[in-house]
Design a protein around this motif. Structure first.
Motif, PDB file in Angstrom:
ATOM      1  N   MET A 127      46.620  49.022  33.087  1.00 33.91           N
ATOM      2  CA  MET A 127      47.075  48.085  34.122  1.00 33.91           C
ATOM      3  C   MET A 127      48.365  47.417  33.701  1.00 33.91           C
ATOM      4  SD  MET A 127      44.343  45.779  36.130  1.00 33.91           S
ATOM      5  CE  MET A 127      42.958  45.790  35.065  1.00 33.91           C
ATOM      6  N   GLN A 128      49.226  47.222  34.657  1.00 36.62           N
ATOM      7  CA  GLN A 128      50.472  46.511  34.372  1.00 36.62           C
ATOM      8  C   GLN A 128      50.186  45.006  34.370  1.00 36.62           C
ATOM      9  OE1 GLN A 128      53.377  46.874  37.460  1.00 36.62           O
ATOM     10  NE2 GLN A 128      54.966  45.839  36.267  1.00 36.62           N
ATOM     11  N   PHE A 132      47.609  41.110  37.102  1.00 33.52           N
ATOM     12  CA  PHE A 132      47.287  42.470  36.654  1.00 33.52           C
ATOM     13  C   PHE A 132      47.361  43.394  37.855  1.00 33.52           C
ATOM     14  CE2 PHE A 132      45.581  41.587  32.369  1.00 33.52           C
ATOM     15  CZ  PHE A 132      45.491  40.200  32.443  1.00 33.52           C
ATOM     16  N   VAL A 133      48.159  44.453  37.754  1.00 29.82           N
ATOM     17  CA  VAL A 133      48.342  45.350  38.893  1.00 29.82           C
ATOM     18  C   VAL A 133      48.047  46.790  38.505  1.00 29.82           C
ATOM     19  CG1 VAL A 133      49.881  45.927  40.806  1.00 29.82           C
ATOM     20  CG2 VAL A 133      50.425  43.989  39.340  1.00 29.82           C
ATOM     21  N   GLU A 134      47.402  47.491  39.404  1.00 32.05           N
ATOM     22  CA  GLU A 134      47.169  48.918  39.176  1.00 32.05           C
ATOM     23  C   GLU A 134      47.285  49.664  40.501  1.00 32.05           C
ATOM     24  OE1 GLU A 134      46.381  50.346  36.186  1.00 32.05           O
ATOM     25  OE2 GLU A 134      45.225  52.160  36.620  1.00 32.05           O
ATOM     26  N   LYS A 135      47.991  50.797  40.474  1.00 35.12           N
ATOM     27  CA  LYS A 135      48.026  51.649  41.656  1.00 35.12           C
ATOM     28  C   LYS A 135      47.105  52.832  41.371  1.00 35.12           C
ATOM     29  CE  LYS A 135      51.012  53.154  45.276  1.00 35.12           C
ATOM     30  NZ  LYS A 135      51.567  52.200  46.204  1.00 35.12           N
ATOM     31  N   LEU A 168      45.767  53.287  46.556  1.00 30.43           N
ATOM     32  CA  LEU A 168      45.396  51.878  46.721  1.00 30.43           C
ATOM     33  C   LEU A 168      45.967  51.018  45.587  1.00 30.43           C
ATOM     34  CD1 LEU A 168      43.510  49.777  48.273  1.00 30.43           C
ATOM     35  CD2 LEU A 168      41.880  50.210  46.441  1.00 30.43           C
ATOM     36  N   THR A 169      46.539  49.892  45.946  1.00 25.24           N
ATOM     37  CA  THR A 169      47.026  48.936  44.945  1.00 25.24           C
ATOM     38  C   THR A 169      45.976  47.846  44.749  1.00 25.24           C
ATOM     39  OG1 THR A 169      49.305  49.345  45.570  1.00 25.24           O
ATOM     40  CG2 THR A 169      48.868  47.302  44.388  1.00 25.24           C
ATOM     41  N   VAL A 170      45.683  47.524  43.489  1.00 20.20           N
ATOM     42  CA  VAL A 170      44.735  46.450  43.186  1.00 20.20           C
ATOM     43  C   VAL A 170      45.460  45.400  42.358  1.00 20.20           C
ATOM     44  CG1 VAL A 170      42.516  45.851  42.129  1.00 20.20           C
ATOM     45  CG2 VAL A 170      42.834  48.111  43.155  1.00 20.20           C
ATOM     46  N   MET A 171      45.383  44.142  42.809  1.00 21.74           N
ATOM     47  CA  MET A 171      46.024  43.049  42.077  1.00 21.74           C
ATOM     48  C   MET A 171      44.955  42.022  41.704  1.00 21.74           C
ATOM     49  SD  MET A 171      49.718  42.492  43.806  1.00 21.74           S
ATOM     50  CE  MET A 171      49.397  41.955  45.439  1.00 21.74           C
ATOM     51  N   ILE A 172      44.981  41.590  40.448  1.00 22.51           N
ATOM     52  CA  ILE A 172      43.983  40.627  39.981  1.00 22.51           C
ATOM     53  C   ILE A 172      44.685  39.440  39.328  1.00 22.51           C
ATOM     54  CG2 ILE A 172      41.993  40.289  38.442  1.00 22.51           C
ATOM     55  CD1 ILE A 172      41.854  43.557  38.770  1.00 22.51           C
ATOM     56  N   ILE A 173      44.315  38.234  39.774  1.00 23.99           N
ATOM     57  CA  ILE A 173      44.871  37.017  39.171  1.00 23.99           C
ATOM     58  C   ILE A 173      43.698  36.206  38.617  1.00 23.99           C
ATOM     59  CG2 ILE A 173      46.315  34.962  39.532  1.00 23.99           C
ATOM     60  CD1 ILE A 173      46.496  37.199  42.337  1.00 23.99           C
ATOM     61  N   PRO A 174      43.468  36.281  37.302  1.00 24.08           N
ATOM     62  CA  PRO A 174      42.335  35.537  36.725  1.00 24.08           C
ATOM     63  C   PRO A 174      42.602  34.027  36.775  1.00 24.08           C
ATOM     64  CG  PRO A 174      43.216  37.197  35.187  1.00 24.08           C
ATOM     65  CD  PRO A 174      44.223  37.028  36.273  1.00 24.08           C
TER      66      PRO A 174
END
Lengths: 422, 427
Positions: B1-2, B14-17, B22-28
């Motif tokens: 993950m980037q 945190f970003v993952e394609k 599909l793009t997934v973005m996570i902000i903890p």
């Protein structure tokens, strides 16, 4: 999530909610005063005139510039109706110094000083509020009172409240009445203001990463030092005995494309514990997407987009609220009455109860996630005198039984049916 | 993950394609009880004309389909409704449609993974029948009527009507009772199959999470999907000129409501920091002109022409861009005249450095503030993503703005022949 409370003088309390969860600090102050026909307009006007300037910042332009300089601190001051009280609410929220580039100033100290200055040391000319400012704020207030009609859905709820509480304090409009304005001038309003400051209940809240010396910042403030002790002139909400009367049916005409149907319900409670049961009762009736109203009025009969209910705990009333095709009035009303009746008959399942418990509990658990929500939560405890931690609150809801809800359902009666149509 | 870290707000993205696009973005967010998940598709009320990947012909659908689809996605083949299922989990679920995207979301404290099961299941399994499509027309019809009674919504739509000749930004997101009457299940399936492909979608999740673990949980629930070809969206040519200078509508209001619109040119610059900078710059300019500390604000307030803060915003997307200034006013025409006068004066005299520095600080604080709440953060990253922007860029670009830049921006965008006035007032 815990609060530290200290009564700094009789009738004046400081509440500190210290947490590093947020990037902002919130400083809030509530002045609570008994709601009366005589003072309602004056209190509303005071909440507006205080925004115009203080002894240190002589105009709202100066106040605004100061707020912008503090990285866009937001300042607001308004008036609310809480039970049979009018509450002047002051808020300043600013970014915590940890999230600001190169500052050597103590932002918290500045916002505390600024807000207390605005509230307790207003801009005065010739022993009164500046007449020019007052005239403008009278216009502003007039516009607000007249503007009551502009949001039709809110207006319908406001009118239903008036009908339910004719000639009673809670039926008063929080912004007051235009006919009172002529008698008010800068001098007599200032005189009243001083009386208000000496007699209202004062609650001060500080939330955020405010550190150890937060309490001292307030204690040492000159404006705080000059406040007198008081036996607050406010109403601590109690359960009122409600007699069941014949339904009051009111129809009003206005230029609307959709009919707004509001039904005001009385809930006759005699024990504070029942308020928790009512919270869950309301969730089942119309407080959630799994409620009787949402499922039957919206999803099954397709009569409405909005079909919901809300519980006002200080007054033990519930408003049912829905927007319908005007020709569907009878149909919708009967269907809503059927839902109230089904609740009385106990026609709700254990599953529905469990589902709605989860909805209510989830809302309780997130109280501490937002600073203003948490402040309002503790202010509510302050007024009701009921102190309950969030964990205990959750447990109480978990332990509610079907018979508790059924008991509340049978304490519910329709007070007023209000319909706004074309 | 980037991983993209922003030191100013001390947050990480945190970003993952994924392989299916599909793009997934996570902000903890540590120590926050609330957990938020939102799944959006780059499909909104503006996308009414397009070519389905693999087809030759242009498909044109009635206004309001994206919003109608949003309502209908909750219905399941086994007779349940996903909104009920989510609510039963104690989860606060919802969905919304904008001009350029549709999003499905929930917010919860407990049962996050159960809710994720349901959300990801229903968004991937449409179930439309003649009957369930018909019944929804009654509910949406009442939603349309509700908006008809909101003067602030009318005054907004009329502003767009005055600015745009052809661009679909001017149509109502819900459509009208007439256009939705033409919607049937085949149209819904066609739009669903075209736009609800993972490569056209993004998931944003925020809460007290381990990013890697959450990503695995998302992957587990995805139905494998063949990669899809590109969707060709067709937007009409939009002239630079406005349609008309003024629209007045009569509704029962106690005081007039107004919106001033300033039509801008489309921001089709490939360099996204250009757009971010422009967006911040316009925000600062608007506050210089009519913000709470401005001379114009003070003058209008003193004369009881305005009574409080005005709403100031800049909106942009495919084929459109405009400034909106709105509020209530006892005399919108005089306000408009004074606004234009102030803009011209500012163009001549240039930006005052002290005012500029102060408002720049305010802009900075306002961006920082967005990061406290999981809902705000998630929605902001989602909406910006569909515009090709990473939200952190706003914080990073503020410092690059100086008063010369603003002077130029003012001349380029605040043009008098691009200004319109919309008023809603009593008969």
């Amino acid at each position: 999530m815990e609060q530290f409370v200290k009564e700094i003088k009789k009738g004046i309390k400081v509440h500190i909610l210290n947490t590093d969860k947020f990037k902002t600090n919130l400083f809030a102050m509530f002045l609570t005063k008994k709601l009366t026909r005589e003072d309602v307009t004056k209190n509303a006007l005071i909440s507006m005139i205080l925004r115009r300037g203080s002894s240190k910042m002589k105009s709202q332009e100066e106040i605004s510039k100061k707020m912008e300089e503090l990285y866009g601190a937001s300042f607001d001051c308004g008036i609310d109706k809480t039970g049979d009280n009018q509450v002047l609410k002051f808020y300043i929220e600013s970014i915590n110094d940890n999230y600001l580039p190169h500052t050597n100033e103590n932002t918290l100290k500045i916002i505390i000083g600024t807000l207390l200055d605005i509230a307790f040391s207003p801009y005065i000319e010739n022993e009164g509020f500046k007449e020019e400012y007052l005239e403008q704020e009278k216009n502003n207030l007039k516009r607000r009172v007249e503007g009551k009609k502009d949001n039709k859905a809110r207006y319908a709820i406001e009118r239903c409240t008036e009908e339910m509480y004719k000639d009673k304090p809670f039926g008063l409009y929080k912004f007051g009445y235009i006919e009172d304005l002529d008698k008010i001038d800068g001098k007599n309003l200032y005189k009243y203001y001083k009386e208000l400051i000496d007699t209202c209940k004062i609650d001060i809240f500080l939330s955020g990463n405010v550190g150890e010396d937060a309490e001292k910042l307030i204690d040492d403030n000159e404006n705080i030092k000059s406040l007198k002790e008081r036996a607050p002139d406010c109403i601590f909400p109690k359960n009122e005995d409600k007699e069941v009367k014949e339904e009051n049916v009111v129809t009003e005409k206005m230029d609307v494309s959709q009919g707004k149907l509001v039904i005001g319900l009385d809930v006759n409670l005699n024990d504070d514990k029942q308020k928790y049961f009512t919270l869950l009762y309301n969730s089942l009736l119309g407080g959630s997407a799994n409620s009787k109203l949402f499922q039957n009025v919206r999803e099954k009969a397709n009569l409405a987009y909005v079909a919901s209910s809300s519980y006002l705990r200080y007054k033990n009333i519930i408003f049912i609220n829905s927007g319908i095709e005007i020709s569907n009035y009878e149909k919708a009303l009967n269907l809503i009455k059927e839902q109230i009746e089904d609740m009385k008959q106990g026609k709700f399942t254990d599953e529905e109860i469990e589902e709605n418990k989860k909805v209510v509990i989830s809302a309780i658990k997130t109280i501490g996630d937002e600073q203003d929500t948490e402040v309002i939560y503790y202010f509510g405890q302050e007024l009701t005198g009921v102190t309950v931690s969030v964990n205990d609150y959750v447990k109480i809801i978990e332990n509610i039984k079907k018979e508790d809800i059924l008991d509340v359902a049978n304490r519910v009666s329709i007070n007023t049916i209000y319909f706004l149509r074309d | 993950m980037q991983v993209i870290e922003n030191l100013k707000v001390k947050e990480k993205l945190f970003v993952e394609k994924l392989q299916n696009g599909l793009t997934v973005m996570i902000i903890p967010k540590k120590d926050i009880q609330k957990k938020y998940m939102i799944w959006g598709t780059n499909y909104g009320s503006n996308d009414n004309k397009f070519i389905v990947p693999g087809e030759q012909n242009v498909t044109e659908v009635p206004n309001g389909v994206a919003h109608f689809l949003e309502h209908k996605m909750f219905e399941q083949e086994n007779g349940t409704n996903s909104l009920d299922v989510l609510t039963a989990l104690g989860v606060n679920a919802n969905a919304y449609t904008t001009n350029d995207h549709t999003a499905y979301l929930f917010e919860c404290t407990d049962n996050f993974y159960e809710a994720m099961d349901e959300l990801m299941d229903y968004v991937q399994h449409p179930y439309f029948t003649d009957e369930n499509v018909e019944k929804e027309k009654g509910i949406i019809g009442q939603e349309i009527s509700m908006y008809d009674d909101y003067p602030d919504w009318r005054v907004y739509l009329n502003t767009l009507e005055a600015m745009y000749h052809n661009n679909p930004i001017k149509i109502d997101i819900t459509g009208t009772k007439e256009t939705i009457s033409k919607i049937d299940k085949d149209i819904l399936y066609k739009c669903y199959n075209t736009f609800y492909h993972p490569s056209n979608m993004v998931i944003v999740i925020s809460g007290d999470f381990q990013p890697e673990k959450i990503l695995e949980e998302v992957k587990k629930r995805l139905i494998t999907n063949k990669p899809s070809g590109e969707i060709k969206r067709i937007y009409p040519e939009e002239p630079a000129s406005i349609v008309k200078k003024e629209i007045v509508q009569n509704l029962e209001v106690s005081i007039p409501m107004y919106t001033i619109g300033i039509k801008d040119v489309e921001n089709n610059n490939e360099d996204k920091s250009f757009i971010v900078k422009k967006d911040i710059g316009i925000d600062i300019l608007l506050n210089l002109i009519l913000g709470r500390s401005s001379n114009l604000y003070q003058e209008l307030y003193k004369n009881s022409i305005i009574f409080g803060e005005q709403s100031l915003s800049y909106e942009f997307g495919k084929g459109y861009a405009h400034i909106l200034i709105s509020g209530i006013s006892s005399n919108p025409k005089e306000l408009f005249t004074k606004f234009k006068y102030t803009v011209n004066k500012l163009k001549e005299e240039g930006i005052n450095e002290e005012d500029f520095q102060r408002l720049k600080k305010m802009a900075y604080g306002n961006y920082v503030r967005e990061y406290d709440d999981v809902q705000n953060v998630s929605r902001m990253f989602l909406a910006d993503y569909f515009k090709g922007i990473c939200s952190f860029d706003y914080l990073e670009n503020i410092e690059t703005i100086n008063s010369e830049y603003l002077d130029q921006l003012l001349k380029d965008v605040f043009k008098e022949d691009k200004m319109v006035l919309s008023i809603v007032e009593n008969k």
